[in-house]
Design an enzyme around this catalytic site. Structure first.
Site, PDB file in Angstrom:
ATOM      1  N   TYR A 127      18.767   3.552  23.803  1.00 52.85           N
ATOM      2  CA  TYR A 127      19.316   2.191  23.686  1.00 52.85           C
ATOM      3  C   TYR A 127      18.244   1.230  23.154  1.00 52.85           C
ATOM      4  O   TYR A 127      18.459   0.529  22.168  1.00 52.85           O
ATOM      5  CB  TYR A 127      19.812   1.748  25.058  1.00 52.85           C
ATOM      6  CG  TYR A 127      20.501   0.402  25.100  1.00 52.85           C
ATOM      7  CD1 TYR A 127      21.786   0.246  24.594  1.00 52.85           C
ATOM      8  CD2 TYR A 127      19.877  -0.707  25.671  1.00 52.85           C
ATOM      9  CE1 TYR A 127      22.431  -0.981  24.652  1.00 52.85           C
ATOM     10  CE2 TYR A 127      20.520  -1.939  25.729  1.00 52.85           C
ATOM     11  CZ  TYR A 127      21.797  -2.061  25.231  1.00 52.85           C
ATOM     12  OH  TYR A 127      22.444  -3.281  25.286  1.00 52.85           O
ATOM     13  N   ASP A 128      17.076   1.229  23.813  1.00 55.28           N
ATOM     14  CA  ASP A 128      16.017   0.273  23.450  1.00 55.28           C
ATOM     15  C   ASP A 128      15.569   0.445  21.994  1.00 55.28           C
ATOM     16  O   ASP A 128      15.508  -0.510  21.227  1.00 55.28           O
ATOM     17  CB  ASP A 128      14.788   0.459  24.349  1.00 55.28           C
ATOM     18  CG  ASP A 128      15.095   0.257  25.825  1.00 55.28           C
ATOM     19  OD1 ASP A 128      16.274   0.089  26.168  1.00 55.28           O
ATOM     20  OD2 ASP A 128      14.139   0.270  26.632  1.00 55.28           O
ATOM     21  N   GLU A 129      15.251   1.696  21.650  1.00 57.01           N
ATOM     22  CA  GLU A 129      14.762   1.950  20.284  1.00 57.01           C
ATOM     23  C   GLU A 129      15.911   1.838  19.280  1.00 57.01           C
ATOM     24  O   GLU A 129      15.707   1.422  18.145  1.00 57.01           O
ATOM     25  CB  GLU A 129      14.095   3.324  20.186  1.00 57.01           C
ATOM     26  CG  GLU A 129      12.856   3.483  21.057  1.00 57.01           C
ATOM     27  CD  GLU A 129      11.645   2.657  20.599  1.00 57.01           C
ATOM     28  OE1 GLU A 129      11.794   1.733  19.777  1.00 57.01           O
ATOM     29  OE2 GLU A 129      10.547   2.940  21.096  1.00 57.01           O
TER      30      GLU A 129
ATOM     31  N   PHE B 215      27.596  -4.363  43.175  1.00 55.44           N
ATOM     32  CA  PHE B 215      27.449  -5.070  44.456  1.00 55.44           C
ATOM     33  C   PHE B 215      28.772  -5.729  44.869  1.00 55.44           C
ATOM     34  O   PHE B 215      29.206  -5.615  46.014  1.00 55.44           O
ATOM     35  CB  PHE B 215      26.345  -6.136  44.383  1.00 55.44           C
ATOM     36  CG  PHE B 215      24.938  -5.588  44.484  1.00 55.44           C
ATOM     37  CD1 PHE B 215      24.704  -4.228  44.642  1.00 55.44           C
ATOM     38  CD2 PHE B 215      23.832  -6.443  44.433  1.00 55.44           C
ATOM     39  CE1 PHE B 215      23.409  -3.717  44.734  1.00 55.44           C
ATOM     40  CE2 PHE B 215      22.542  -5.947  44.536  1.00 55.44           C
ATOM     41  CZ  PHE B 215      22.324  -4.590  44.671  1.00 55.44           C
TER      42      PHE B 215
ATOM     43  N   ARG C 162      15.890  -9.776  37.764  1.00 55.43           N
ATOM     44  CA  ARG C 162      16.725  -9.968  36.583  1.00 55.43           C
ATOM     45  C   ARG C 162      17.155 -11.434  36.585  1.00 55.43           C
ATOM     46  O   ARG C 162      17.126 -12.101  37.612  1.00 55.43           O
ATOM     47  CB  ARG C 162      17.990  -9.085  36.621  1.00 55.43           C
ATOM     48  CG  ARG C 162      17.753  -7.581  36.546  1.00 55.43           C
ATOM     49  CD  ARG C 162      17.206  -7.134  35.209  1.00 55.43           C
ATOM     50  NE  ARG C 162      17.122  -5.676  35.097  1.00 55.43           N
ATOM     51  CZ  ARG C 162      16.079  -4.948  35.496  1.00 55.43           C
ATOM     52  NH1 ARG C 162      15.030  -5.511  36.053  1.00 55.43           N
ATOM     53  NH2 ARG C 162      16.082  -3.629  35.314  1.00 55.43           N
TER      54      ARG C 162
ATOM     55  N   PRO D 189      13.019  -1.646  34.249  1.00 51.69           N
ATOM     56  CA  PRO D 189      12.049  -2.746  34.119  1.00 51.69           C
ATOM     57  C   PRO D 189      11.821  -3.499  35.437  1.00 51.69           C
ATOM     58  O   PRO D 189      12.759  -3.758  36.182  1.00 51.69           O
ATOM     59  CB  PRO D 189      12.682  -3.652  33.061  1.00 51.69           C
ATOM     60  CG  PRO D 189      13.569  -2.752  32.277  1.00 51.69           C
ATOM     61  CD  PRO D 189      14.102  -1.755  33.267  1.00 51.69           C
TER      62      PRO D 189
HETATM   63  N1  UDP Z   1      20.646  -1.776  40.400  1.00 53.40           N
HETATM   64  C1  UDP Z   1      20.720  -1.632  41.794  1.00 53.40           C
HETATM   65  N2  UDP Z   1      21.885  -1.174  42.328  1.00 53.40           N
HETATM   66  C2  UDP Z   1      22.990  -0.871  41.576  1.00 53.40           C
HETATM   67  C3  UDP Z   1      22.908  -1.031  40.169  1.00 53.40           C
HETATM   68  C4  UDP Z   1      21.720  -1.472  39.623  1.00 53.40           C
HETATM   69  O1  UDP Z   1      19.756  -1.913  42.520  1.00 53.40           O
HETATM   70  O2  UDP Z   1      24.008  -0.472  42.161  1.00 53.40           O
HETATM   71  C5  UDP Z   1      19.390  -2.305  39.816  1.00 53.40           C
HETATM   72  C6  UDP Z   1      18.859  -1.527  38.635  1.00 53.40           C
HETATM   73  O3  UDP Z   1      18.034  -0.469  39.054  1.00 53.40           O
HETATM   74  C7  UDP Z   1      18.102  -2.619  37.886  1.00 53.40           C
HETATM   75  C8  UDP Z   1      18.905  -3.881  38.162  1.00 53.40           C
HETATM   76  O4  UDP Z   1      19.679  -3.595  39.326  1.00 53.40           O
HETATM   77  O5  UDP Z   1      16.814  -2.780  38.436  1.00 53.40           O
HETATM   78  C9  UDP Z   1      19.833  -4.272  37.018  1.00 53.40           C
HETATM   79  O6  UDP Z   1      20.565  -3.132  36.657  1.00 53.40           O
HETATM   80  P1  UDP Z   1      21.757  -3.170  35.597  1.00 53.40           P
HETATM   81  O7  UDP Z   1      22.215  -1.761  35.426  1.00 53.40           O
HETATM   82  O8  UDP Z   1      22.761  -4.176  36.010  1.00 53.40           O
HETATM   83  O9  UDP Z   1      21.112  -3.738  34.266  1.00 53.40           O
HETATM   84  P2  UDP Z   1      19.733  -3.461  33.478  1.00 53.40           P
HETATM   85  O10 UDP Z   1      19.061  -4.774  33.509  1.00 53.40           O
HETATM   86  O11 UDP Z   1      18.925  -2.409  34.189  1.00 53.40           O
HETATM   87  O12 UDP Z   1      20.168  -3.020  32.139  1.00 53.40           O
END
Ligand code: UDP
Length: 328
Positions: free
Chosen positions: A148-150, A194, A214, A281
């Protein structure tokens, strides 16, 4: 009349963009999607509009359109880590790279403006905080997120080469975490997970210790800036960060959701901890000075309010799904 083509049109951001753009009676919308992560359900309310047309197509393959196209929003790509990694990894890179090439060719042929939905993931595990557009990022090119990133980084390079070589009018936005109605409940994103877990009375799954951060942008704010960027003069190419700079830890997000949903369903909600995915990240927050200065834009809907709206959406959606299941 303006003819606007949107790829990824049945996905979360694409379908919200379609709904907004169709409000302007001068816009004809051509919606393109392969429905891998999107669903026609997301565009049902506008599907009968005479100015809306849906084409099922995978942008990995060239797209021929008879109408003259004025603008292209290239949003197509699975965006959730669980959707883009693993067995879909090569498909994800192809969508980013071949998809960008095919859409750039279409833009060149039509002399259309084209906007690329790039991502905060181009910064990888950032060593500069908050992230400014001039930061070149810290991406693991061989990791599980690299597809995805690259892929998105390569797409940006293609956009700028088409601009330099052929004068294609490009706009590149880097979208940070966004949430709101029409997210897929099974997408695996933190906000949707969540909220859906809490509504079902299940434990909220925190990956790692929840200290990663985030910055969450509500969909309406994002749609506003996407349209503003497309409307900008030909001299503005971006890249420009689009997101909400208010930063939260994942743990803080879980507490907010527990507090809000707990009040609604009276359940005693709690969290459980799971393994942190590789290359996840540690921190992410956009520097939005450029968007503020050029477009006089900043997000208006803060997490507290945006979560309420999103919880309302998922409550209805889950209730509907339960009703459908119990009727079977
Ligand atoms: N995450 C979490 N529980 C979940 C889903 C995601 O703790 O049920 C964490 C995930 O590891 C990341 C952050 O929430 O650190 C954001 O994840 P998401 O998949 O929403 O987006 P990303 O920013 O990683 O693309």
């Amino acid at each position: 009349m303006k003819t606007i083509l949107i790829t990824g049109a049945t996905g979360f951001i694409g379908s919200n963009l379609c709904s907004k753009l169709i409000e302007d009676e001068n816009n004809n919308i051509i919606a393109v999607d392969n429905n891998y992560t999107g669903t026609l359900e997301n565009v049902r309310e506008i599907a009968d509009n005479g100015r809306f047309k849906f084409i099922e197509h995978d942008i990995i393959n060239p797209l021929n359109i008879d109408e003259k196209i004025d603008e292209i929003y290239n949003l197509a790509c699975p965006a959730s880590p669980v959707a883009y990694q693993g067995e879909k990894a090569v498909f994800t890179t192809k969508t980013c790279v071949l998809g960008a090439l095919n859409m750039l060719e279409l833009a060149k042929k039509n002399n259309a403006k084209i906007l690329q939905s790039s991502t905060s993931e181009v910064y990888g595990e950032p060593l500069v905080h908050p992230q400014v557009e001039s930061y070149r990022g810290n991406v693991n090119p061989i990791g599980i997120r690299a597809c995805y990133d690259e892929g998105k980084r390569c797409a940006e390079s293609l956009f700028f080469d088409y601009h330099r070589l052929y004068g294609v009018r490009i706009k590149v936005i880097r979208i940070f975490n966004t949430y709101g109605p029409k997210m897929d409940p099974n997408d695996g994103r933190v906000v949707s997970n969540f909220i859906c877990q809490a509504l079902k009375g299940e434990d909220l799954t925190i990956y790692g210790d929840g200290s990663q951060t985030r910055s969450f942008c509500y969909i309406d704010d994002l749609i506003e800036i996407i349209i503003k960027v497309m409307a900008s003069g030909d001299d503005f190419t971006g890249p420009v960060n689009t997101g909400n700079p208010s930063e939260f830890t994942v743990k803080e997000l879980s507490e907010l959701v527990i507090q809000k949903v707990g009040k609604i369903n009276g359940k005693n909600l709690k969290v459980i901890y799971k393994e942190l995915p590789k290359d996840d990240p540690t921190q992410r927050r956009p520097d939005i000075t450029l968007a503020k200065n050029v477009f006089n834009w900043e997000p208006k809907i803060m997490l507290n309010e945006g979560l309420d709206k999103t919880i309302e959406y998922f409550s209805k959606r889950l209730a509907l799904e339960t009703k459908i299941l119990t009727n079977v």
